[in-house]
Design an enzyme around this catalytic site. Structure first.
Site, mmCIF file in Angstrom:
data_model
loop_
_atom_site.group_PDB
_atom_site.id
_atom_site.type_symbol
_atom_site.label_atom_id
_atom_site.label_comp_id
_atom_site.label_asym_id
_atom_site.label_seq_id
_atom_site.Cartn_x
_atom_site.Cartn_y
_atom_site.Cartn_z
ATOM 1 N N ASP A 193 49.385 32.823 41.568
ATOM 2 C CA ASP A 193 48.997 33.542 42.782
ATOM 3 C C ASP A 193 49.403 32.720 44.007
ATOM 4 O OD1 ASP A 193 46.615 35.930 43.338
ATOM 5 O OD2 ASP A 193 47.189 34.611 45.001
ATOM 6 N N ASN A 203 40.592 43.943 39.843
ATOM 7 C CA ASN A 203 40.011 44.677 40.961
ATOM 8 C C ASN A 203 40.591 46.090 40.984
ATOM 9 O OD1 ASN A 203 38.616 42.368 41.878
ATOM 10 N ND2 ASN A 203 40.426 41.639 42.961
ATOM 11 N N GLY A 224 38.242 45.511 45.955
ATOM 12 C CA GLY A 224 39.005 44.402 46.518
ATOM 13 C C GLY A 224 40.471 44.389 46.135
ATOM 14 N N GLN A 225 40.987 45.527 45.619
ATOM 15 C CA GLN A 225 42.399 45.565 45.228
ATOM 16 C C GLN A 225 43.275 45.708 46.469
ATOM 17 O OE1 GLN A 225 43.455 48.699 42.454
ATOM 18 N NE2 GLN A 225 45.466 47.787 42.031
ATOM 19 N N HIS A 229 46.847 44.237 37.847
ATOM 20 C CA HIS A 229 47.027 42.809 37.538
ATOM 21 C C HIS A 229 45.703 42.204 37.121
ATOM 22 C CE1 HIS A 229 46.462 43.480 41.848
ATOM 23 N NE2 HIS A 229 45.726 42.380 41.854
ATOM 24 N N LEU A 230 45.823 41.292 36.172
ATOM 25 C CA LEU A 230 44.666 40.550 35.673
ATOM 26 C C LEU A 230 44.695 39.185 36.342
ATOM 27 C CD1 LEU A 230 42.463 40.585 33.384
ATOM 28 C CD2 LEU A 230 44.179 39.537 31.925
ATOM 29 N N HIS A 231 43.645 38.863 37.104
ATOM 30 C CA HIS A 231 43.517 37.518 37.668
ATOM 31 C C HIS A 231 42.976 36.604 36.568
ATOM 32 C CE1 HIS A 231 43.634 38.596 42.093
ATOM 33 N NE2 HIS A 231 43.267 39.772 41.598
#
Ligand code: AMP
Length: 114
Positions: free
Chosen positions: A30, A87, A93-94, A100-102
């Site tokens: 990120d 998210n 909060g997207q 996507h996977l944080h």
């Protein structure tokens, strides 16, 4: 999707620090990390949000979690623990509308999240 930044990263048209890739998923660091390790795992195929998931997407979602597990192992915090987050839409909060996977690790996480 032509105007999707994560599609461009998946295609290699925008640079990113990749940590994992297979035929169906890509993982990269990120730009604005929220933990010592903050990696995003994405499907190569464009899926905008969790709300758009179809039954045929289940395999790629499984691969995303498998990649997160392997990256946590590589990064050395699998046993200590880590957090995965997806998210969805504005209240979730997207900000990038390619699912996507944080993967966050390397520090203690808190609950509830903000
Ligand atoms: P979310 O708010 O869940 O949609 O997360 C989007 C994430 O993408 C944020 O953590 C951003 O820092 C990250 N991000 C946006 N653009 C890039 C990029 N070009 N390379 C890496 N991470 C990015």
């Amino acid at each position: 999707m032509d105007d999707c930044i994560f599609c461009k990263i998946a295609a290699g048209d925008i640079p990113a620090e990749r940590v994992f890739e297979d035929d169906h998923v890509v993982a990269f660091r990120d730009l604005n990390p929220q933990a010592p390790t903050h990696v995003l795992v994405i499907p190569k195929r464009h899926i905008a949000t969790l709300n758009e998931l179809k039954p045929e997407d289940e395999a790629v979602i499984g691969r995303m979690y498998g990649a997160a597990r392997d990256i946590a192992e590589q990064e050395g915090f699998a046993d200590a623990g880590y957090r995965t987050v997806v998210n969805c839409n504005e209240a979730g909060g997207q900000t990038v509308f390619h699912i996507h996977l944080h993967l966050l690790g390397g520090r203690m996480m808190h609950w509830p999240p903000g």
